[in-house]
Scaffold this active site. Structure first.
Site, PDB file in Angstrom:
ATOM      1  N   LYS A 148      38.703  38.702  30.177  1.00 44.22           N
ATOM      2  CA  LYS A 148      37.893  37.066  31.112  1.00 44.22           C
ATOM      3  C   LYS A 148      36.812  37.355  31.619  1.00 44.22           C
ATOM      4  O   LYS A 148      37.284  38.701  32.939  1.00 44.22           O
ATOM      5  CB  LYS A 148      39.364  36.781  31.451  1.00 44.22           C
ATOM      6  CG  LYS A 148      39.380  35.017  32.762  1.00 44.22           C
ATOM      7  CD  LYS A 148      40.733  35.139  33.386  1.00 44.22           C
ATOM      8  CE  LYS A 148      40.267  34.040  34.315  1.00 44.22           C
ATOM      9  NZ  LYS A 148      41.811  33.634  34.642  1.00 44.22           N
ATOM     10  N   LYS A 150      34.544  36.268  35.453  1.00 46.44           N
ATOM     11  CA  LYS A 150      34.047  35.511  35.993  1.00 46.44           C
ATOM     12  C   LYS A 150      32.640  34.807  36.542  1.00 46.44           C
ATOM     13  O   LYS A 150      32.111  36.235  36.382  1.00 46.44           O
ATOM     14  CB  LYS A 150      34.570  36.055  37.545  1.00 46.44           C
ATOM     15  CG  LYS A 150      36.190  36.236  37.504  1.00 46.44           C
ATOM     16  CD  LYS A 150      37.162  34.718  37.264  1.00 46.44           C
ATOM     17  CE  LYS A 150      38.976  34.967  37.676  1.00 46.44           C
ATOM     18  NZ  LYS A 150      39.099  33.844  37.956  1.00 46.44           N
ATOM     19  N   ASP A 175      35.654  32.233  33.457  1.00 43.60           N
ATOM     20  CA  ASP A 175      36.115  31.298  33.911  1.00 43.60           C
ATOM     21  C   ASP A 175      35.332  30.871  35.709  1.00 43.60           C
ATOM     22  O   ASP A 175      34.512  32.100  36.050  1.00 43.60           O
ATOM     23  CB  ASP A 175      37.453  32.408  34.634  1.00 43.60           C
ATOM     24  CG  ASP A 175      38.260  31.466  35.527  1.00 43.60           C
ATOM     25  OD1 ASP A 175      38.025  29.902  36.358  1.00 43.60           O
ATOM     26  OD2 ASP A 175      39.177  31.930  36.086  1.00 43.60           O
ATOM     27  N   ASP A 224      42.156  24.217  34.647  1.00 37.38           N
ATOM     28  CA  ASP A 224      43.170  25.531  35.841  1.00 37.38           C
ATOM     29  C   ASP A 224      43.618  24.751  37.155  1.00 37.38           C
ATOM     30  O   ASP A 224      44.805  24.066  36.971  1.00 37.38           O
ATOM     31  CB  ASP A 224      42.115  26.596  35.589  1.00 37.38           C
ATOM     32  CG  ASP A 224      42.993  27.379  37.159  1.00 37.38           C
ATOM     33  OD1 ASP A 224      44.296  27.670  37.398  1.00 37.38           O
ATOM     34  OD2 ASP A 224      42.557  28.478  36.472  1.00 37.38           O
ATOM     35  N   LYS A 246      50.196  28.523  35.677  1.00 34.42           N
ATOM     36  CA  LYS A 246      50.677  30.207  36.403  1.00 34.42           C
ATOM     37  C   LYS A 246      51.668  29.312  37.361  1.00 34.42           C
ATOM     38  O   LYS A 246      51.990  28.217  38.044  1.00 34.42           O
ATOM     39  CB  LYS A 246      49.046  29.621  37.187  1.00 34.42           C
ATOM     40  CG  LYS A 246      48.414  30.432  37.127  1.00 34.42           C
ATOM     41  CD  LYS A 246      47.005  30.637  37.716  1.00 34.42           C
ATOM     42  CE  LYS A 246      45.500  30.746  37.857  1.00 34.42           C
ATOM     43  NZ  LYS A 246      44.651  31.149  38.038  1.00 34.42           N
ATOM     44  N   CYS A 274      48.064  34.291  36.065  1.00 30.62           N
ATOM     45  CA  CYS A 274      48.388  34.932  37.468  1.00 30.62           C
ATOM     46  C   CYS A 274      47.485  34.791  38.480  1.00 30.62           C
ATOM     47  O   CYS A 274      45.968  34.600  38.455  1.00 30.62           O
ATOM     48  CB  CYS A 274      48.607  35.900  36.733  1.00 30.62           C
ATOM     49  SG  CYS A 274      47.252  37.241  36.878  1.00 30.62           S
ATOM     50  N   ASP A 296      46.829  35.941  30.214  1.00 29.01           N
ATOM     51  CA  ASP A 296      45.848  36.590  31.284  1.00 29.01           C
ATOM     52  C   ASP A 296      47.536  36.828  32.294  1.00 29.01           C
ATOM     53  O   ASP A 296      47.404  36.242  33.353  1.00 29.01           O
ATOM     54  CB  ASP A 296      45.062  35.517  31.557  1.00 29.01           C
ATOM     55  CG  ASP A 296      44.501  36.585  32.811  1.00 29.01           C
ATOM     56  OD1 ASP A 296      44.348  37.760  33.271  1.00 29.01           O
ATOM     57  OD2 ASP A 296      43.822  35.454  34.113  1.00 29.01           O
ATOM     58  N   ASP A 298      47.485  40.740  33.585  1.00 25.28           N
ATOM     59  CA  ASP A 298      46.373  41.198  33.778  1.00 25.28           C
ATOM     60  C   ASP A 298      46.624  41.872  35.552  1.00 25.28           C
ATOM     61  O   ASP A 298      45.566  43.070  36.111  1.00 25.28           O
ATOM     62  CB  ASP A 298      44.847  41.693  33.782  1.00 25.28           C
ATOM     63  CG  ASP A 298      43.841  40.597  34.588  1.00 25.28           C
ATOM     64  OD1 ASP A 298      44.919  40.031  34.655  1.00 25.28           O
ATOM     65  OD2 ASP A 298      42.995  40.793  34.321  1.00 25.28           O
TER      66      ASP A 298
END
Length: 327
Positions: A148, A150, A175, A224, A246, A274, A296, A298
């Site tokens: 993932k 950013k 993301d 999200d 989440k 998360c 996701d 991690d």
């Protein structure tokens, strides 16, 4: 029997720094909640998030406001009616789930599923940085099946290409953290298709994402920041292909389970994500993520120090929580 409620702030160092388009941080600031009765203790963890107007003192205050009801025995469904969705309710809700499991002797997974939980492949998150640095990050973790990444700047072309060059075989989630605009959406989507991106998360700001409804989407787009509660699903189903659930947004496992079912009813793919927190915060999410399209979770892998005992990670595999941790 009457319960006892306690809540405290804790800080866990991040390995290096974690950077997104809104800024960087070097510690994970969490709030841990315990609810005890009959010699049993249930625990829950949340991560207050400034993007949603939350802070550690504010979350502690919100939990304290619920002390009377919690200690008098309020249940999870009533808790959802008494508190808004968010981090404070998540800590309380998950502590109640954990306490119920300990009092009954029935693991949480048996309450929410017919099948025993299995290990999952989790994404591993790469921080936002200059393209060269992001390519080095990607190359270092190119052995992982899912990354993932950013992004979220005005032009992420070099970053997208750099990450794909660094990890040519990994599936990649981008993301954007609300950082793109309707004007540069087509540009970025074309780059995503070129780079074989598996999913793009929240490209436009929440509340300003209507452009996705009529825009060609060559790759799946995931909500999200735009989705928190079950009530959000119907108005988002025409502009997104997936949602990121989440626990801190939903306000706990109870609402997150309902959100998952609502998303499936609308034909949306499921991602379980998360905040950067410890294994205690991830544990209920591992149960929620069973059968999800993208995982996701991690958070503990990004920390320099986790809780003991914590979740068991082997490479990018995360295993279901043991009873000593949660549930």
């Amino acid at each position: 029997m009457r319960r006892t409620l306690q809540a405290a702030a804790e800080s866990f160092p991040i390995a290096g720094a974690f950077t997104i388009s809104r800024g960087a941080k070097t510690t994970a600031e969490v709030v841990t909640c315990t609810i005890s009765t009959s010699g049993m203790i249930g625990r829950g963890e949340c991560v207050p998030y400034a993007r949603y107007g939350e802070s550690v003192p504010g979350v502690l205050s919100a939990i304290e406001d619920m002390r009377g009801m919690i200690e008098d025995g309020i249940g999870r469904e009533d808790l959802a009616r008494q508190m808004p969705a968010g981090a404070a309710r998540n800590a309380l809700d998950c502590a109640l789930w954990d306490l119920e499991a300990k009092l009954s002797g029935i693991p949480t997974w048996q309450v929410i599923s017919r099948d025993a939980p299995q290990k999952l492949v989790t994404a591993y998150t790469l921080s936002l940085g200059e393209p060269e640095a992001m390519q080095r990050q990607a190359a270092e973790h190119a052995w992982r099946p899912l990354l993932k990444v950013k992004v979220g700047t005005q032009d992420d072309a070099a970053r997208i290409r750099a990450v794909r060059a660094g990890a040519p075989q990994s599936a990649i989630i981008l993301d954007a953290n609300e950082g793109w605009t309707p004007d540069n959406l087509a540009h970025h989507f074309a780059l995503c298709a070129e780079a074989r991106i598996a999913l793009v998360e929240q490209p436009l700001p929440a509340g300003n994402d209507a452009a996705l409804r009529d825009h060609a989407r060559p790759i799946p787009v995931c909500a999200d920041e735009s989705v928190h509660r079950t009530q959000d699903i119907a108005k988002l189903a025409d502009r997104y292909d997936a949602i990121n659930i989440k626990l801190d947004k939903a306000g706990g496992l109870t609402e997150a389970l309902a959100l998952r079912e609502a998303a499936r009813e609308h034909g949306l793919r499921i991602m379980v994500g998360c905040m950067v927190g410890t294994s205690l915060g991830m544990a209920p999410a591992v149960l929620l993520a069973q059968g999800a399209d993208f995982v996701d979770l991690d958070g503990p892998l990004l920390l320099a120090r986790d809780r003991e005992p914590g979740l068991h990670y082997k490479g990018s595999d995360v295993y279901p929580p043991e009873a000593a941790l949660w549930g």
